[in-house]
Design an enzyme around this catalytic site. Sequence first.
Site, PDB file in Angstrom:
ATOM      1  N   GLY A 240       0.751  -1.244   0.000  1.00 59.26           N
ATOM      2  CA  GLY A 240       0.000   0.000   0.000  1.00 59.26           C
ATOM      3  C   GLY A 240       0.780   1.292   0.000  1.00 59.26           C
ATOM      4  O   GLY A 240       0.198   2.361  -0.212  1.00 59.26           O
ATOM      5  N   GLU A 275       3.777  -6.946   1.490  1.00 56.59           N
ATOM      6  CA  GLU A 275       3.341  -7.184   0.103  1.00 56.59           C
ATOM      7  C   GLU A 275       3.410  -5.901  -0.727  1.00 56.59           C
ATOM      8  O   GLU A 275       2.402  -5.438  -1.259  1.00 56.59           O
ATOM      9  CB  GLU A 275       1.900  -7.708   0.099  1.00 56.59           C
ATOM     10  CG  GLU A 275       1.686  -8.980   0.912  1.00 56.59           C
ATOM     11  CD  GLU A 275       0.213  -9.325   1.102  1.00 56.59           C
ATOM     12  OE1 GLU A 275      -0.659  -8.449   0.876  1.00 56.59           O
ATOM     13  OE2 GLU A 275      -0.074 -10.469   1.482  1.00 56.59           O
ATOM     14  N   ARG A 315      -5.039   3.849 -15.839  1.00 55.30           N
ATOM     15  CA  ARG A 315      -5.195   4.556 -14.569  1.00 55.30           C
ATOM     16  C   ARG A 315      -5.871   5.930 -14.685  1.00 55.30           C
ATOM     17  O   ARG A 315      -6.739   6.247 -13.856  1.00 55.30           O
ATOM     18  CB  ARG A 315      -3.850   4.678 -13.842  1.00 55.30           C
ATOM     19  CG  ARG A 315      -3.249   3.305 -13.489  1.00 55.30           C
ATOM     20  CD  ARG A 315      -2.011   3.421 -12.593  1.00 55.30           C
ATOM     21  NE  ARG A 315      -2.351   3.946 -11.297  1.00 55.30           N
ATOM     22  CZ  ARG A 315      -2.167   5.188 -10.908  1.00 55.30           C
ATOM     23  NH1 ARG A 315      -1.586   6.066 -11.705  1.00 55.30           N
ATOM     24  NH2 ARG A 315      -2.541   5.579  -9.718  1.00 55.30           N
ATOM     25  N   TYR A 319      -9.171   5.927 -12.563  1.00 56.91           N
ATOM     26  CA  TYR A 319      -9.115   6.582 -11.250  1.00 56.91           C
ATOM     27  C   TYR A 319      -8.912   8.094 -11.357  1.00 56.91           C
ATOM     28  O   TYR A 319      -8.616   8.739 -10.343  1.00 56.91           O
ATOM     29  CB  TYR A 319      -7.930   6.060 -10.417  1.00 56.91           C
ATOM     30  CG  TYR A 319      -7.725   4.574 -10.368  1.00 56.91           C
ATOM     31  CD1 TYR A 319      -8.761   3.712 -10.005  1.00 56.91           C
ATOM     32  CD2 TYR A 319      -6.472   4.029 -10.634  1.00 56.91           C
ATOM     33  CE1 TYR A 319      -8.535   2.349  -9.937  1.00 56.91           C
ATOM     34  CE2 TYR A 319      -6.248   2.663 -10.559  1.00 56.91           C
ATOM     35  CZ  TYR A 319      -7.287   1.828 -10.212  1.00 56.91           C
ATOM     36  OH  TYR A 319      -7.059   0.487 -10.134  1.00 56.91           O
ATOM     37  N   CYS A 344     -12.285   5.790 -28.967  1.00 55.67           N
ATOM     38  CA  CYS A 344     -13.546   6.509 -29.119  1.00 55.67           C
ATOM     39  C   CYS A 344     -14.331   6.524 -27.822  1.00 55.67           C
ATOM     40  O   CYS A 344     -15.403   5.911 -27.707  1.00 55.67           O
ATOM     41  CB  CYS A 344     -14.341   5.887 -30.263  1.00 55.67           C
ATOM     42  SG  CYS A 344     -13.428   6.093 -31.793  1.00 55.67           S
ATOM     43  N   GLU A 345     -13.763   7.171 -26.837  1.00 57.18           N
ATOM     44  CA  GLU A 345     -14.412   7.453 -25.554  1.00 57.18           C
ATOM     45  C   GLU A 345     -13.802   8.740 -25.043  1.00 57.18           C
ATOM     46  O   GLU A 345     -12.581   8.896 -25.078  1.00 57.18           O
ATOM     47  CB  GLU A 345     -14.090   6.375 -24.508  1.00 57.18           C
ATOM     48  CG  GLU A 345     -14.654   5.042 -24.795  1.00 57.18           C
ATOM     49  CD  GLU A 345     -15.250   4.377 -23.567  1.00 57.18           C
ATOM     50  OE1 GLU A 345     -15.451   5.050 -22.527  1.00 57.18           O
ATOM     51  OE2 GLU A 345     -15.499   3.175 -23.671  1.00 57.18           O
ATOM     52  N   TYR A 373       0.678  -1.173 -12.237  1.00 63.73           N
ATOM     53  CA  TYR A 373      -0.712  -1.036 -12.682  1.00 63.73           C
ATOM     54  C   TYR A 373      -0.766  -0.338 -14.050  1.00 63.73           C
ATOM     55  O   TYR A 373      -1.637   0.481 -14.324  1.00 63.73           O
ATOM     56  CB  TYR A 373      -1.552  -0.308 -11.618  1.00 63.73           C
ATOM     57  CG  TYR A 373      -1.410  -0.971 -10.258  1.00 63.73           C
ATOM     58  CD1 TYR A 373      -2.031  -2.187 -10.009  1.00 63.73           C
ATOM     59  CD2 TYR A 373      -0.611  -0.424  -9.253  1.00 63.73           C
ATOM     60  CE1 TYR A 373      -1.875  -2.833  -8.790  1.00 63.73           C
ATOM     61  CE2 TYR A 373      -0.442  -1.061  -8.027  1.00 63.73           C
ATOM     62  CZ  TYR A 373      -1.084  -2.262  -7.806  1.00 63.73           C
ATOM     63  OH  TYR A 373      -0.918  -2.902  -6.610  1.00 63.73           O
TER      64      TYR A 373
END
Length: 419
Positions: A240, A275, A315, A319, A344-345, A373
């Site tokens: 994290g 981790e 990402r 987010y 196309c977005e 990521y």
Amino acid sequence: MDHFYLVDGVMHAESVPLPTIAEAVGTPVYVYSRATLERHAQVFKAALSGLDNPLVAFAVKSNPNLAVLKVLQQQGFGADVVSGGELVRALAAGMAPNDIVFSGVGKTRAELELGLDKGIGQFNIESREEGQELAALAASRGEIAQAVLRVNPDVDAKTHEKISTGKAENKFGVPLIRAREVYAELAGLPGMNLRGVAIHIGSQLLDLEPLETAFAKVGKLIADLRAAGHTITHVDLGGGLGVPYRADENPPSPAEYGAMVERATKGWDVRLAFEPGRVIAGNAGILLTRVVRVKRGGNGAPFVIVDAAMNDLARPALYGAWHDFEAVQPNGQRMTANIVGPICETGDTFAKDRECDALVSGDLAVFRTAGAYGATMASSYNSRGFVAEVMVDGDKWAVVADRIAASAIMDAERVPDWL
Ligand SMILES: *Cc1c(COP(=O)(O)O)cnc(C)c1O
């Protein structure tokens, strides 16, 4: 810190000029620095040097590339895996089965069996139901699975809601208030050695306070479990730790994190596991892209349309994340631009009204801090291929993941003869 910098006006990865890679492999392409990965691995381990033999298990989901895993295996890292596919990768990279922990809220029976087949070091059980299933499975094979119980400490990690995992409403782990009861039940089952607890409260944490609060709750739980007669020998504190995606972000250093861990876990008398994912791989990679064209804006800044898109680096679309964007050969001029991909977005937008190096059609540019990521979240949306990956080591470089062409993806499709 990382190893992507300008040398004589051209951005290099270590000693390799990025245009060399772009010309040979094409764009978009992820580029990883071995030296940066190694440095981050060593800094993280050094920060934990006050602990007795901790297990550092790289979160494979952050960057599952085999070459990346191999570098970390050589640095003495194990792996935190969340699927059978990741388990197979960690083993293929040479990670010792005993240094592999298996997390994840939805491990299938086949995945539990695979973990037993491979003799992994630890299952991080996320529910009573999963624990019962694992114990029965191991017992039927005449084996004993090593396991810890993941608890949900109900703390607010103060990060993006989609990567927060330790609030009561999140799907992960067993709520603390039920932990003692579930622990007692699972610890009594044959087929499983339940030996401790695990937590992981979220990702991209920029403040140590939520972690310390969660660790204190774990300390209390360990004391309660021991008072109830359980033997607690292993605690997994998850990952994290955040990284600076932009200059004004100031995440705690690994050294500050390590000092806090030592303080918070004093007297626990367990083997700790960690981790980390993003903090190891994030700044060790960039996404190299080429400007397709610059289009005049409607009533605002121009659109710099690059050949990378949300399918290559999700990402920002997922987010609203920030990635620094820089020219590979900056000419000293600046512009304000909307940086977008070809998909196309409207969500295929990397940055709005961003002040950046001036760019024209054909220029190369990079998105920084794309090593975690990044490629792993790629898709083939809009029938684009899967992005290629390269690793640099000093003046050497190699393709560590081939680009998968859109046509190869189409080759896997079938039109039934009744159509
Ligand atoms: C995603 C994840 C991690 C890694 O998180 P980072 O923020 O990349 O360090 C660690 N443990 C578990 C269980 C995870 O799901």
